[in-house]
Design a protein around this motif. Sequence first.
Motif, PDB file in Angstrom:
ATOM      1  N   ARG A 198      70.769 -28.109  47.804  1.00  0.00           N
ATOM      2  CA  ARG A 198      71.991 -28.453  48.545  1.00  0.00           C
ATOM      3  C   ARG A 198      73.123 -27.521  48.136  1.00  0.00           C
ATOM      4  N   GLU A 247      61.031 -30.525  47.133  1.00  0.00           N
ATOM      5  CA  GLU A 247      62.383 -30.718  46.631  1.00  0.00           C
ATOM      6  C   GLU A 247      63.392 -30.175  47.651  1.00  0.00           C
ATOM      7  N   VAL A 248      64.677 -30.394  47.375  1.00  0.00           N
ATOM      8  CA  VAL A 248      65.737 -29.986  48.294  1.00  0.00           C
ATOM      9  C   VAL A 248      66.829 -29.254  47.518  1.00  0.00           C
ATOM     10  N   ASP A 260      60.477 -39.065  50.363  1.00  0.00           N
ATOM     11  CA  ASP A 260      60.590 -40.510  50.241  1.00  0.00           C
ATOM     12  C   ASP A 260      59.933 -41.253  51.404  1.00  0.00           C
ATOM     13  N   GLU A 286      71.384 -27.505  53.501  1.00  0.00           N
ATOM     14  CA  GLU A 286      70.204 -27.889  52.733  1.00  0.00           C
ATOM     15  C   GLU A 286      69.022 -26.980  53.050  1.00  0.00           C
ATOM     16  N   THR A 326      72.962 -27.284  44.018  1.00  0.00           N
ATOM     17  CA  THR A 326      72.120 -28.131  43.178  1.00  0.00           C
ATOM     18  C   THR A 326      70.722 -28.211  43.775  1.00  0.00           C
ATOM     19  N   VAL A 327      69.748 -28.498  42.926  1.00  0.00           N
ATOM     20  CA  VAL A 327      68.379 -28.733  43.367  1.00  0.00           C
ATOM     21  C   VAL A 327      68.002 -30.139  42.936  1.00  0.00           C
ATOM     22  N   SER A 328      67.257 -30.857  43.772  1.00  0.00           N
ATOM     23  CA  SER A 328      67.001 -32.281  43.529  1.00  0.00           C
ATOM     24  C   SER A 328      66.277 -32.548  42.213  1.00  0.00           C
ATOM     25  N   ASP A 329      65.441 -31.613  41.746  1.00  0.00           N
ATOM     26  CA  ASP A 329      64.771 -31.764  40.452  1.00  0.00           C
ATOM     27  C   ASP A 329      65.291 -30.689  39.510  1.00  0.00           C
ATOM     28  N   SER A 330      66.442 -30.952  38.918  1.00  0.00           N
ATOM     29  CA  SER A 330      67.064 -29.953  38.033  1.00  0.00           C
ATOM     30  C   SER A 330      66.307 -29.786  36.723  1.00  0.00           C
ATOM     31  N   ARG A 332      66.989 -29.980  57.621  1.00  0.00           N
ATOM     32  CA  ARG A 332      67.167 -29.140  56.439  1.00  0.00           C
ATOM     33  C   ARG A 332      66.680 -27.750  56.782  1.00  0.00           C
ATOM     34  N   SER A 380      60.310 -36.032  54.857  1.00  0.00           N
ATOM     35  CA  SER A 380      60.911 -36.046  53.519  1.00  0.00           C
ATOM     36  C   SER A 380      59.988 -36.768  52.538  1.00  0.00           C
TER      37      SER A 380
END
Length: 414
Positions: free
Chosen positions: A266, A263-264, A385, A278, A210-214, A133, A383
Motif C-alpha cells: 500500500r 500479500e499487499v 481472506d 495498492e 507498507t507491505v501487509s507482512d512486514s 489492486r 483476496s
Amino acid sequence: MRTTILVILSAVIVGGALGFFLGYHTSQSAKWVSSLEEAGIKIDEKKEPEKENYDASDPIVKVDNPIHDFGILEKNEKTEKGEHDFILENVGGSELTLSEAGKGCMCTNFTIVKKSLKKGEKTAVKYRWDASRGGGIFDQAVRVATNDPKHKEVYLTVRGLYTSSIVANPNQLVFSGIPFGNSAVREFKLFGFEKEKDGSPFPLKVESATVSDSAHFALEYTKGSLTDLTPEEKKHKLFTKATSVFLCKLTLKPGLPQGAFQEVIRFKTNDQKLPIMEMMVEGQIAGAITIMGNKYDRRNTGHLVIGSVSAGKTTKERIRLTIVDKFEANEKTVSVSHVHPSWVKVEFHYPDKEAQKSMPVKMVDVDIIIPKGSPQGNYIGPSKDKLGEVVFQIGPDEKNVRDIVLPLQFAVGP
C-alpha cells in the motif's frame, strides 16, 4: 541410489516453480491514449488451435472467441471489476467433459456453468476479474481442462488497459518457487501521470509505503526519472508520458512457511485521485515437501482448485504430500494446525511403517473433504481472506516442525 532420488526430487521441486503471467493492473483517470497500439503495447494474439483429424466418436471442444478485449478503461470503482461469458460447445460425437484447470492470477475467477455437454450442447464459462489492486496492462488467462483428445486444455483470455494517475510496472510482483529459507528481491517502478492546471508536472510524493507482512518483506523506494526507464519501457508511450518516476525494491526475507502466499503493498500518496495505491504480491515457497494432486494448481497459483460443489453431497479431493526426510510419517509427524473454514475436514492416509524403513521418500495421501450440509458460500478469492486454507505441520518432533500452507478455492452452492 538414495542420492540419485534426492537429486531428482530436488530438480522436480525447483522445476515446479510457478510460471505466473505477470499481468495485473493499477488505478484511475487520465486519457493520454486512445488505443493499445498508440500506447506502444503489443499483445500477441492467442489463437484457437487449428482443427485436426478426429474420430467420429471423439468429443470436440469449440470456443467462440477465446479472447475478450475490453479495450481501454479509466479505472474507477465501476470499471475495475468485470465479468464476461465465454461460450464453449461440443461439436464432436460423444460427451464432452470440462473442469477448472487453473489460472494465471489471483485477480481472476471463473465458473463453468455446465461441466458435461452432449453433442451440440453449449455452456458458458463465467470469467470474473478484479483490478481493485493494480492497473495498467491487463492480460490474464484461465485454463479449462477437457477430454477432447486434441485439446486437453483451453485458454480463455481477457485483456485490456486500465488508465490511471499512477501505474506500477510490473503491476503485480511474483516470487516463483523460492527455496525455503532463502531471500529474494523484486524491483519495480511507480509512474505518475498527473499534471497541474498550467500543464506542468504534478509533484507526486509517496508519503508512506507498507507491505501487509512486514515481518517477511522489506520495501524500499527512491525518486527516479525518465532516464531510469528500461529499453522495453521506452518502447511504451504509456511510460514515456510519465511526469514522475519512483524506483522501488521489495525484498523477501527468509522465514515464510512453505506453500503459496499472497500479500499487499500500500502506497500513500499526495495524489487526490489516488491517495492509496495498492499492489498484489504473490508466490510460492518451495522446499523438501511437495504437494501433488489432480486439482492442485502447481503451475500457477499453488492452490487446490476444488471449484463449485453442492451442499447436498460430500465432496472429497485427494492430494499427496511427498516428504524427503528420514523421519517416519505418521499422525505424530504429519498433522493439521489450521483449517479455514473450520468445517472443512482433513483425513490422512499414512504409508506402511515397515515399508517406510527402506523408503527415502515418504508419500502421505490427504483427503480434503467438504461435508454434505456445509453452509453455502464463496471461498474462491481473489483476496487472501476470501480463500479457504489448510496449514499442515510436518516434522520429526515439536522442536523441528515446518508449516506448509495450502490455499483452497471452492464455492458451495445448493
